[in-house]
Design an enzyme around this catalytic site. Structure first.
Site, short mmCIF file in Angstrom:
data_model
loop_
_atom_site.label_atom_id
_atom_site.label_comp_id
_atom_site.label_asym_id
_atom_site.label_seq_id
_atom_site.Cartn_x
_atom_site.Cartn_y
_atom_site.Cartn_z
N ASP A 44 10.60 -1.65 9.97
CA ASP A 44 11.62 -0.83 10.16
C ASP A 44 11.03 0.30 11.28
O ASP A 44 11.92 0.91 11.96
CB ASP A 44 12.57 -0.15 9.25
CG ASP A 44 11.78 0.75 8.46
OD1 ASP A 44 10.44 0.80 8.34
OD2 ASP A 44 12.45 1.48 7.43
N ASP A 83 11.02 -5.87 6.45
CA ASP A 83 11.29 -4.42 5.74
C ASP A 83 13.20 -4.45 5.42
O ASP A 83 13.82 -4.98 6.31
CB ASP A 83 11.25 -3.41 6.74
CG ASP A 83 10.05 -2.81 6.34
OD1 ASP A 83 9.39 -3.01 5.30
OD2 ASP A 83 9.43 -1.84 7.19
N GLU A 181 0.79 4.10 1.85
CA GLU A 181 0.71 4.66 3.20
C GLU A 181 0.27 6.16 2.98
O GLU A 181 0.89 6.87 2.26
CB GLU A 181 2.05 4.72 3.78
CG GLU A 181 2.21 5.24 5.21
CD GLU A 181 3.49 4.98 6.04
OE1 GLU A 181 4.07 4.05 5.70
OE2 GLU A 181 3.59 5.49 6.91
O1 KIV Z 1 7.73 -0.15 9.22
C1 KIV Z 1 6.46 -0.41 9.20
O2 KIV Z 1 5.83 -0.54 10.32
C2 KIV Z 1 5.76 -0.20 7.94
C3 KIV Z 1 4.37 -0.31 7.98
C4 KIV Z 1 3.82 0.71 8.54
C5 KIV Z 1 3.93 -0.46 6.67
O3 KIV Z 1 6.49 0.00 6.90
NA NA Z 2 8.48 0.13 7.21
#
Ligand code: KIV
Ligand code: NA
Length: 270
Positions: A44, A83, A181
């Protein structure tokens, strides 16, 4: 690298050669990374890096589906994880199932990722029991910046035990992997040692079972800001700006288009 790994293959990579992952949002980017990544995440983060949104909160199901479909067209060997956007899964496990099933059915993704630890464990177990592999995401969870108070390092000091509880909860709930993260390196290493599923680090530790970065960050395409955990392996934003400047100069000088870019009249054609 195994062809078309499944969530179980990702899970089995625990403790082995580190898993390689990047985000992707478009077909050409997916094609560029397909041979090199074990899994590709339709993150996302697309809202911030491609749509100029100030956070991931404004990302919709429709955006995720369109980008997921584009990424799927560019992958032949990497697994695709997508996501769940903010607001699509937090309300109830039924809501989460409905939207996760739609994301998988309409994009062909092999798994979904959602943010949250202890509070999402029930939802993770509900989805997994109904055929939806789930990647968890704990530590800094960007969909919660408004309650976390910004993009701060998570799990420091007294918050360490909560982060450990989150890791245990998502692993016990049946997640096949967990993104960590922006947590202290020693915490990432401790979580990696104690959970049976692969940890995928971003701003975590080289000791994690895998790593992920936002592709536009590592290519130097997204330059609004650079997190400490980002390493730029290329500077495509600078290269692109220089190319555009050269084009603009040549157009104004009438040196583009040149002879090789223009067409002869049909009668004179060689
Ligand atoms: O949305 C995203 O890019 C993520 C990664 C950074 C893990 O969730
Ligand atoms: Na994300």
């Amino acid at each position: 690298k195994k062809r078309n790994p499944l969530p179980d293959d990702i899970r089995a990579a625990k403790g082995g050669t580190p898993l390689v992952s990047l985000t992707a949002y478009t077909t050409p980017m997916a094609q560029m990374m397909d041979a090199h990544c074990d899994f590709v995440l339709v993150g996302d983060s697309v809202g911030m890096v491609l749509h100029g949104l100030p956070s991931t909160l404004g990302v919709t199901m429709e955006m995720m589906i369109l980008h997921g479909q584009a990424v799927a067209r560019g992958l032949t060997s990497a697994m695709m994880v997508i996501d769940m956007p903010f607001g699509s899964y937090e309300e109830s496990r039924e809501q989460a199932f409905r939207n996760a099933a739609r994301l998988m059915a309409e994009t062909g993704a092999g798994a979904v990722k959602l943010e949250g630890g202890v509070e999402m464990a029930d939802t993770i177990a509900f989805l997994v029991a109904r055929g939806i592999p789930v990647m968890a995401h704990i530590g800094l969870t960007p969909q919660s910046i408004n309650t976390l108070g910004g993009y701060k390092v998570q799990g420091r000091g007294a918050a360490r035990d909560e982060a450990l509880a989150d890791a245990d909860a998502v692993a016990q709930a049946g997640a096949f992997a967990v993104v960590l993260e922006k947590v202290p390196e020693t915490l990432a290493d401790e979580i990696t040692a104690r959970v049976s599923i692969p940890t995928i680090g971003i701003g975590a530790s080289a000791g994690c079972d895998g790593q992920i970065l936002v592709v536009d960050d590592m290519l130097g395409l997204f330059t609004a800001f650079k997190a400490k955990f980002v390493k730029r392996y290329a500077h495509l934003g600078d290269d692109g700006a220089a190319a555009i400047a050269a084009y603009a100069e040549e157009v104004r000088a009438r040196t583009f288009p040149a002879a090789e870019h223009v067409f002869a009249d049909a009668a004179a054609k060689k």
